[in-house]
Scaffold this motif. Sequence first.
Motif, PDB file in Angstrom:
ATOM      1  N   GLY A   1       0.755  -1.184  -0.098  1.00 37.36           N
ATOM      2  CA  GLY A   1      -0.120   0.144   0.173  1.00 37.36           C
ATOM      3  C   GLY A   1       0.733   1.108  -0.078  1.00 37.36           C
ATOM      4  N   CYS A   2       0.274   2.375  -0.007  1.00 32.81           N
ATOM      5  CA  CYS A   2       0.937   3.680   0.048  1.00 32.81           C
ATOM      6  C   CYS A   2       0.036   4.690   0.543  1.00 32.81           C
ATOM      7  CB  CYS A   2       1.264   4.128  -1.573  1.00 32.81           C
ATOM      8  SG  CYS A   2       2.074   5.750  -1.476  1.00 32.81           S
ATOM      9  N   ASP A   3       0.492   5.353   1.386  1.00 28.03           N
ATOM     10  CA  ASP A   3      -0.414   6.563   1.994  1.00 28.03           C
ATOM     11  C   ASP A   3       0.084   7.686   1.776  1.00 28.03           C
ATOM     12  OD1 ASP A   3      -1.568   4.581   3.678  1.00 28.03           O
ATOM     13  OD2 ASP A   3      -0.481   5.253   5.441  1.00 28.03           O
ATOM     14  N   ASN A   4       0.826   7.920   0.511  1.00 29.37           N
ATOM     15  CA  ASN A   4       1.187   9.163   0.016  1.00 29.37           C
ATOM     16  C   ASN A   4       0.233  10.085  -0.713  1.00 29.37           C
ATOM     17  OD1 ASN A   4       3.429   9.639   1.445  1.00 29.37           O
ATOM     18  ND2 ASN A   4       4.875   9.122  -0.450  1.00 29.37           N
ATOM     19  N   PHE A   5      -0.453   9.662  -1.594  1.00 30.64           N
ATOM     20  CA  PHE A   5      -1.475  10.300  -2.487  1.00 30.64           C
ATOM     21  C   PHE A   5      -0.716  11.304  -3.104  1.00 30.64           C
ATOM     22  CE2 PHE A   5      -4.342   7.866   0.788  1.00 30.64           C
ATOM     23  CZ  PHE A   5      -5.229   7.422  -0.151  1.00 30.64           C
ATOM     24  N   CYS A   6       0.222  11.073  -3.818  1.00 33.08           N
ATOM     25  CA  CYS A   6       0.723  11.953  -4.790  1.00 33.08           C
ATOM     26  C   CYS A   6      -0.575  12.463  -5.702  1.00 33.08           C
ATOM     27  CB  CYS A   6       1.832  11.505  -5.758  1.00 33.08           C
ATOM     28  SG  CYS A   6       3.121  10.723  -4.733  1.00 33.08           S
ATOM     29  N   SER A   7      -0.882  13.595  -6.333  1.00 25.63           N
ATOM     30  CA  SER A   7      -2.031  14.012  -6.833  1.00 25.63           C
ATOM     31  C   SER A   7      -2.550  13.120  -8.127  1.00 25.63           C
ATOM     32  CB  SER A   7      -2.091  15.410  -6.954  1.00 25.63           C
ATOM     33  OG  SER A   7      -1.170  15.785  -8.092  1.00 25.63           O
ATOM     34  N   TYR A   8      -1.134  12.761  -8.782  1.00 28.01           N
ATOM     35  CA  TYR A   8      -1.565  11.961 -10.169  1.00 28.01           C
ATOM     36  C   TYR A   8      -1.837  10.528  -9.946  1.00 28.01           C
ATOM     37  CZ  TYR A   8       3.130  11.286  -8.877  1.00 28.01           C
ATOM     38  OH  TYR A   8       4.367  10.748  -8.508  1.00 28.01           O
ATOM     39  N   CYS A   9      -1.373   9.883  -9.017  1.00 30.07           N
ATOM     40  CA  CYS A   9      -1.509   8.622  -8.746  1.00 30.07           C
ATOM     41  C   CYS A   9      -2.417   7.495  -8.412  1.00 30.07           C
ATOM     42  CB  CYS A   9      -0.223   8.124  -7.755  1.00 30.07           C
ATOM     43  SG  CYS A   9       0.514   6.440  -7.773  1.00 30.07           S
ATOM     44  N   ILE A  10      -2.916   6.555  -9.096  1.00 23.97           N
ATOM     45  CA  ILE A  10      -3.764   5.661  -8.322  1.00 23.97           C
ATOM     46  C   ILE A  10      -3.446   4.689  -7.448  1.00 23.97           C
ATOM     47  CG2 ILE A  10      -3.342   3.891 -10.324  1.00 23.97           C
ATOM     48  CD1 ILE A  10      -6.700   5.351  -9.452  1.00 23.97           C
ATOM     49  N   VAL A  11      -2.027   4.685  -7.285  1.00 26.11           N
ATOM     50  CA  VAL A  11      -1.608   3.376  -6.486  1.00 26.11           C
ATOM     51  C   VAL A  11      -2.308   3.361  -5.249  1.00 26.11           C
ATOM     52  CG1 VAL A  11       0.398   2.286  -5.453  1.00 26.11           C
ATOM     53  CG2 VAL A  11       0.247   2.862  -7.914  1.00 26.11           C
ATOM     54  N   PRO A  12      -2.379   4.547  -4.498  1.00 25.89           N
ATOM     55  CA  PRO A  12      -2.803   4.431  -3.006  1.00 25.89           C
ATOM     56  C   PRO A  12      -4.499   4.056  -3.130  1.00 25.89           C
ATOM     57  CG  PRO A  12      -1.696   6.541  -3.232  1.00 25.89           C
ATOM     58  CD  PRO A  12      -1.849   5.861  -4.597  1.00 25.89           C
ATOM     59  N   HIS A  13      -5.024   4.125  -4.237  1.00 29.37           N
ATOM     60  CA  HIS A  13      -6.483   3.917  -4.462  1.00 29.37           C
ATOM     61  C   HIS A  13      -6.712   2.475  -4.715  1.00 29.37           C
ATOM     62  CE1 HIS A  13      -7.730   8.435  -4.681  1.00 29.37           C
ATOM     63  NE2 HIS A  13      -6.401   8.363  -5.303  1.00 29.37           N
TER      64      HIS A  13
HETATM   65 FE1  SF4 Z   1       2.472   6.435  -3.399  1.00 30.06          FE
HETATM   66 FE2  SF4 Z   1       2.011   6.610  -6.235  1.00 30.06          FE
HETATM   67 FE3  SF4 Z   1       3.234   8.653  -4.674  1.00 30.06          FE
HETATM   68 FE4  SF4 Z   1       4.586   6.646  -5.502  1.00 30.06          FE
HETATM   69  S1  SF4 Z   1       3.875   7.976  -6.905  1.00 30.06           S
HETATM   70  S2  SF4 Z   1       4.547   7.563  -3.514  1.00 30.06           S
HETATM   71  S3  SF4 Z   1       2.749   4.858  -5.009  1.00 30.06           S
HETATM   72  S4  SF4 Z   1       1.138   7.839  -4.431  1.00 30.06           S
END
Ligand code: SF4
Length: 448
Positions: free
Chosen positions: A166-178
């Motif tokens: 998982g990932c808690d960062n929620f970079c604005s472009y990124c679907i990974v945390p979702h």
């Molecule tokens: Fe998390 Fe995506 Fe940002 Fe990587 S790029 S830290 S997976 S939100």
Amino acid sequence: MIHSSNSMYKDQHKTVFFETFGCQMNKLDAELSLGLLLEEGYQIVDKADEADVILFNTCSVRQHAEDKVYSHLGALKTLKKKHPEVIVGVLGCMAQKDGKAIFKRMPHVDLVCGTRMFARLPELILNIRNRGSHVLAVDEDQIIHVKRAVSHRPNFYQAFVTVIRGCDNFCSYCIVPHVRGREISRTISDIKEEVEALVANGCKEVTLLGQNINSYGKGLPGGVTLGDLLSELNDIDGLGRIRFVTSHPADMSRDLIRTISRLGKVCEYLHMPAQSGSDQILKRMRRGYTAGYYRDLISYAREVIPHMMVASDFIVGFPGETDEDFQETVRLMEEIRFQNCFIFKYSPRTGTKAAELEDDVADEVKRARNMRLLELQKGISLAENKKLIGRVVQVLVEGASKSDSNKLSGRTRQNHIVVFNGSRESTGKLIDVLIHEVTDLTLYGTPT
Ligand code: SF4
Ligand code: SAH
Ligand code: F3S
């Protein structure tokens, strides 16, 4: 190994075709899922039309990744009509994201299994057979615990090990945390046990995986960190090298850099994506650092660990990226001189913060910026690799070279690929190789 006759979920249809899209973590999930099926007595086939079960482990990071899977799924329609008993399953990130909408778009799909449910794959397949209806398994709260069958890994001397999901960062472009959910770290003892089992089985190098590996330990009792984990693994006899990906600049501590410098098995290689060189873009990406901060961090790392190599990812054409912003990225690349870079054209992902911004950089501009960075990086990689001509590098020999089966290939501690003439007996060993020729991607040499 559990023999199939002892299995709880006995199933007589036993061939599986498996294709994986996406990042290393997805590939490892696929490996673990396949391990579970093999223990159930399944056999892997390499043609979809020879399989009883067809599975795609999918990626949602960019639109292109999803389009590819939907087109592969579409192509199975005829086969499924002819052989309705064949099970078609969609696993992983796109399964998590699109859920039951996949059944609507592709009614011939039988299984949609999300990122935290694959440990139940054999049972889910059996449910489909028993019930004769499709199954949706996208629960996010499941804790995945897969007892790894160490002997199923694709590369004998090298293995990936997930340490945080998982990932808690929620970079604005990124679907990974979702699609991958919140961060969950495995305990050090759990990871150590897995790595020891891999080493006992012949593995020499492990790469620890996490979308945001610097967050490792958050939420575990005792305030453990990635540094603590690396120190513990460094003590394992028989293990030659440790790598870890992916580092986030905002979460990368100087303390960790000092720890790495003290641990002999941890390789001098950091994959730490910068994403952009422009402060205003970084801010809108919600990355939590400036280009200046990134530069200082790399300078510090190179001061403490002199041979540290750094790799990065960049996104071009983020909403509002001007020529000036792009030039800042070019400047950052020219200055840092990365060993290699992955460069992506921005792709809006529904549900992310950036998707609310207008995707206003024209595709031709994105393409031109992408090409410019690729060319720039190619030149830098070649120039940096040329500096290694005449030098001796340590190589972990992985086996026959993919491009020339008469030669061997392996990697340096800094993750360069090396191709050389040598005896097959050195496979799995750490040897010294003198470099005499290079390209931007490969070093060529002779064992000393
Ligand atoms: Fe998390 Fe995506 Fe940002 Fe990587 S790029 S830290 S997976 S939100
Ligand atoms: N966890 C890693 C990797 C995440 S996905 C990290 O934090 O760096 C891998 C790469 O895909 C990212 O580094 C980013 O460069 C790229 N990426 C993610 N979302 C994207 C999007 N919407 N469009 C284009 N590239 C994207
Ligand atoms: Fe793709 Fe999922 Fe990895 S979206 S990049 S496969 S975490």
